[in-house]
Design an enzyme around this catalytic site. Structure first.
Site, PDB file in Angstrom:
ATOM      1  N   GLY A   1     -24.819-150.981  39.592  1.00  0.00           N
ATOM      2  CA  GLY A   1     -25.100-151.860  40.422  1.00  0.00           C
ATOM      3  C   GLY A   1     -24.364-150.665  41.451  1.00  0.00           C
ATOM      4  O   GLY A   1     -24.206-149.788  42.245  1.00  0.00           O
ATOM      5  N   ARG A   2     -23.426-152.060  42.505  1.00  0.00           N
ATOM      6  CA  ARG A   2     -22.753-151.130  43.557  1.00  0.00           C
ATOM      7  C   ARG A   2     -22.239-150.038  43.269  1.00  0.00           C
ATOM      8  O   ARG A   2     -21.775-148.648  44.052  1.00  0.00           O
ATOM      9  CB  ARG A   2     -22.136-152.248  44.267  1.00  0.00           C
ATOM     10  CG  ARG A   2     -23.068-153.473  44.616  1.00  0.00           C
ATOM     11  CD  ARG A   2     -22.214-154.726  44.908  1.00  0.00           C
ATOM     12  NE  ARG A   2     -22.033-155.013  43.474  1.00  0.00           N
ATOM     13  CZ  ARG A   2     -20.870-156.444  43.454  1.00  0.00           C
ATOM     14  NH1 ARG A   2     -19.916-157.047  44.608  1.00  0.00           N
ATOM     15  NH2 ARG A   2     -20.618-156.742  42.143  1.00  0.00           N
TER      16      ARG A   2
ATOM     17  N   ARG B   1     -35.862-157.843  31.989  1.00  0.00           N
ATOM     18  CA  ARG B   1     -34.541-158.554  33.004  1.00  0.00           C
ATOM     19  C   ARG B   1     -34.565-159.686  32.917  1.00  0.00           C
ATOM     20  O   ARG B   1     -35.635-160.230  33.774  1.00  0.00           O
ATOM     21  CB  ARG B   1     -34.264-157.568  34.595  1.00  0.00           C
ATOM     22  CG  ARG B   1     -33.345-158.083  34.317  1.00  0.00           C
ATOM     23  CD  ARG B   1     -32.746-156.881  35.812  1.00  0.00           C
ATOM     24  NE  ARG B   1     -31.138-156.188  36.428  1.00  0.00           N
ATOM     25  CZ  ARG B   1     -30.362-155.778  37.173  1.00  0.00           C
ATOM     26  NH1 ARG B   1     -30.069-156.947  38.495  1.00  0.00           N
ATOM     27  NH2 ARG B   1     -28.667-155.551  36.526  1.00  0.00           N
TER      28      ARG B   1
ATOM     29  N   TYR C   1     -37.583-164.587  40.693  1.00  0.00           N
ATOM     30  CA  TYR C   1     -38.844-164.122  41.779  1.00  0.00           C
ATOM     31  C   TYR C   1     -39.620-165.267  40.544  1.00  0.00           C
ATOM     32  O   TYR C   1     -39.215-165.601  40.190  1.00  0.00           O
ATOM     33  CB  TYR C   1     -38.892-162.377  41.809  1.00  0.00           C
ATOM     34  CG  TYR C   1     -37.315-162.590  43.024  1.00  0.00           C
ATOM     35  CD1 TYR C   1     -37.744-161.779  43.849  1.00  0.00           C
ATOM     36  CD2 TYR C   1     -35.844-161.940  42.264  1.00  0.00           C
ATOM     37  CE1 TYR C   1     -36.873-161.872  45.105  1.00  0.00           C
ATOM     38  CE2 TYR C   1     -35.756-160.979  43.292  1.00  0.00           C
ATOM     39  CZ  TYR C   1     -36.254-161.535  44.803  1.00  0.00           C
ATOM     40  OH  TYR C   1     -35.069-160.978  45.619  1.00  0.00           O
TER      41      TYR C   1
HETATM   42  C1  LIG Z   1     -27.971-153.404  47.430  1.00  0.00           C
HETATM   43  C2  LIG Z   1     -29.027-154.540  46.004  1.00  0.00           C
HETATM   44  C3  LIG Z   1     -29.969-154.109  45.643  1.00  0.00           C
HETATM   45  C4  LIG Z   1     -30.622-155.316  44.573  1.00  0.00           C
HETATM   46  N1  LIG Z   1     -31.684-155.192  44.129  1.00  0.00           N
HETATM   47  C5  LIG Z   1     -32.331-154.825  43.214  1.00  0.00           C
HETATM   48  C6  LIG Z   1     -33.319-154.952  42.599  1.00  0.00           C
HETATM   49  O1  LIG Z   1     -34.572-154.218  43.441  1.00  0.00           O
HETATM   50  N2  LIG Z   1     -33.699-155.865  41.342  1.00  0.00           N
HETATM   51  C7  LIG Z   1     -33.198-156.360  40.029  1.00  0.00           C
HETATM   52  O2  LIG Z   1     -33.016-156.739  39.079  1.00  0.00           O
HETATM   53  N3  LIG Z   1     -31.683-156.282  40.843  1.00  0.00           N
HETATM   54  C8  LIG Z   1     -31.184-155.782  41.838  1.00  0.00           C
HETATM   55  N4  LIG Z   1     -29.853-155.926  42.263  1.00  0.00           N
HETATM   56  C9  LIG Z   1     -29.141-157.037  41.444  1.00  0.00           C
HETATM   57  C10 LIG Z   1     -28.417-155.449  40.796  1.00  0.00           C
HETATM   58  O3  LIG Z   1     -28.955-154.329  39.608  1.00  0.00           O
HETATM   59  C11 LIG Z   1     -26.594-155.834  39.903  1.00  0.00           C
HETATM   60  O4  LIG Z   1     -27.216-156.999  39.120  1.00  0.00           O
HETATM   61  C12 LIG Z   1     -25.959-156.305  40.747  1.00  0.00           C
HETATM   62  O5  LIG Z   1     -25.357-155.347  41.882  1.00  0.00           O
HETATM   63  C13 LIG Z   1     -25.135-156.458  39.957  1.00  0.00           C
HETATM   64  O6  LIG Z   1     -24.136-155.339  39.254  1.00  0.00           O
HETATM   65  P1  LIG Z   1     -23.182-154.755  39.774  1.00  0.00           P
HETATM   66  O7  LIG Z   1     -21.689-155.740  39.624  1.00  0.00           O
HETATM   67  O8  LIG Z   1     -22.716-153.383  39.433  1.00  0.00           O
HETATM   68  O9  LIG Z   1     -23.254-154.568  41.401  1.00  0.00           O
HETATM   69  C14 LIG Z   1     -29.184-155.467  43.726  1.00  0.00           C
HETATM   70  C15 LIG Z   1     -28.210-155.619  44.063  1.00  0.00           C
HETATM   71  C16 LIG Z   1     -27.583-155.297  44.869  1.00  0.00           C
HETATM   72  C17 LIG Z   1     -26.403-155.069  45.608  1.00  0.00           C
END
Ligand SMILES: Cc1cc2nc3c(=O)[nH]c(=O)nc-3n(C[C@H](O)[C@H](O)[C@H](O)COP(=O)(O)O)c2cc1C
Length: 397
Positions: free
Chosen positions: A351-352, A256, A209
């Site tokens: 996240g997920r 971040r 971004y």
């Molecule tokens: C549905 C979704 C929305 C996300 N939105 C953001 C966000 O708004 N800001 C951000 O920094 N990362 C965002 N991410 C990245 C997550 O914060 C995270 O880094 C990523 O899902 C990997 O972590 P995980 O393996 O625990 O899911 C998003 C990821 C997913 C799956």
């Protein structure tokens, strides 16, 4: 509704051998307290920022459904980083993503922060300007998305105001004279975040971004004071940090970053030098924490196996940052515990797993089974796939 999640599913999805523990003594580090700046955490299971595109339209205003979602995920002494939230209409990239630039949005967020605080949790607002990852239909007068340089992402699609995929437009390169105005948008958003009752803010400098677009030389071809050498490319991020620190104090501001991340068609010729410099500058500012996204996970939650060959940023950059380091990307409890125990990070953001397990810390603590989220309901829609994942408590009813 998603299927019951089992450890073998996580192995398959995340592509590694993960054992879901059944003992509550397995994770002493994950469940030890941590002081991150002014934030006192009782455990280190942080909720990662997650865009869900379910704010009220028009207006991008958080509503009762969003209050319930965050309330479900709050825990005593836990830390939530909100979904990315645009600081201005120019910074908007996705329909239904919330903002923090109007009074109605502040009021909407107030209900969210009150609900989290009522459960003893803390919540930070992730401040966001998407830069080129946007579409003119989302902007006043159909203005083009803006970026450091007029270079469109070559992969991926933009989303239009009516939730349709569209080719990325070539963005308009920001004029030098516009950059102080962007810093002011961040400052104003930080002030509104205080009015909305947040505990602090996280500056979104990751995932391709605007601030990341300025940092990395694949997207920043400028020849003025904001382009070229690393010190110039880091200028906008650091000016934004200083403006927001001026509002909140460094101990309530996190950041971040995503070194080596390719989401948004990003690349840099020397990530070690670039992010090493940025982290050293952030150390000097004594920010509450730095939050690094591991590049081993795919785009925005695609169910692809973990790329075990990807660089491990928490390891590469641990020594470059003097404060609290949060690592995110592809973790389950076992690896999070190992990562903290090994000294590579102080806390882990999920996240997920937080999407599908609203009471994730409690599930980790008790060894309860986990669910895996349904990707079809990640972005936009109703309570389905949003607030209808049961907690251990509601599942028992
Ligand atoms: C549905 C979704 C929305 C996300 N939105 C953001 C966000 O708004 N800001 C951000 O920094 N990362 C965002 N991410 C990245 C997550 O914060 C995270 O880094 C990523 O899902 C990997 O972590 P995980 O393996 O625990 O899911 C998003 C990821 C997913 C799956």
């Amino acid at each position: 509704m998603t299927e019951r999640f089992r450890s073998c599913d996580l192995d398959r999805i995340l592509g590694r051998n993960t054992v879901i523990s059944t003992s509550m003594t397995e994770y002493p580090n994950l469940f030890s307290p941590l002081q991150a700046g002014a934030f006192s955490l009782k455990h280190r299971v942080i909720m990662a920022p997650l865009t869900r595109m379910r704010s009220a339209l028009p207006g991008d205003v958080p509503r009762a459904l969003n209050v319930e979602y965050y309330r479900q995920r709050a825990s005593e002494g836990g830390l939530i980083v909100s979904e990315a939230t645009q600081i201005s209409l120019q910074g908007k990239g996705y329909p239904g993503a919330p903002g923090i630039h109007t009074d109605a949005q502040v009021e909407g967020w107030q209900a969210v922060t009150e609900a989290v605080h009522a459960k003893g949790g803390q919540i930070l607002l992730q401040l966001w300007h998407v830069g080129r990852n946007s579409h003119s239909s989302l902007h006043p007068d159909d203005g083009l998305p803006v970026a450091p340089s007029a270079i469109a992402p070559r992969i991926g699609k933009a989303l239009t105001a009516d939730f349709q995929q569209a080719d990325y437009e070539t963005p308009r390169a920001l004029e030098l004279t516009e950059l102080p105005g962007i810093v002011e948008q961040y400052r104003a958003a930080a002030i509104r975040a205080q009015a909305a009752g947040f505990d602090g803010v996280e500056i979104h400098g990751a995932n391709g971004y605007l601030l990341d677009q300025f940092l990395e030389d694949g997207t920043n071809h400028r020849t003025d004071a904001y382009g070229g050498p690393i010190e110039n490319r880091a200028r906008l991020l650091l000016q934004v940090m200083d403006a927001v620190i001026g509002v909140w104090g460094a101990e309530r501001v996190g950041v971040r970053l995503s070194p080596y991340g390719h989401f948004g068609d990003m690349q840099d010729s020397d990530p070690v030098a670039l992010f090493g410099y940025v982290l050293q500058q952030l150390s000097a500012r004594s920010v509450a924490y730095a939050h690094l996204v591991e590049p081993r996970v795919g785009n925005a939650g695609a169910d692809v196996p973990i790329d075990e060959t990807a660089k491990r940023t928490a390891r590469i950059f641990r020594d470059a940052f003097a404060g609290v380091l949060i690592s995110a990307g592809g973790y389950a409890a076992e690896e999070a515990e190992r990562t903290i125990a090994g000294g590579y990070a102080d806390a882990v953001a999920f996240g997920r797993l937080f999407i599908a397990n609203p009471d994730l810390p409690e599930r980790f603590r008790s060894g309860a089974p986990l669910k895996w989220p349904d990707r079809a309901s990640f972005y936009g829609g109703t309570e389905v796939g949003y607030t209808d994942y049961p907690s251990l408590e509601t599942a028992d009813r």
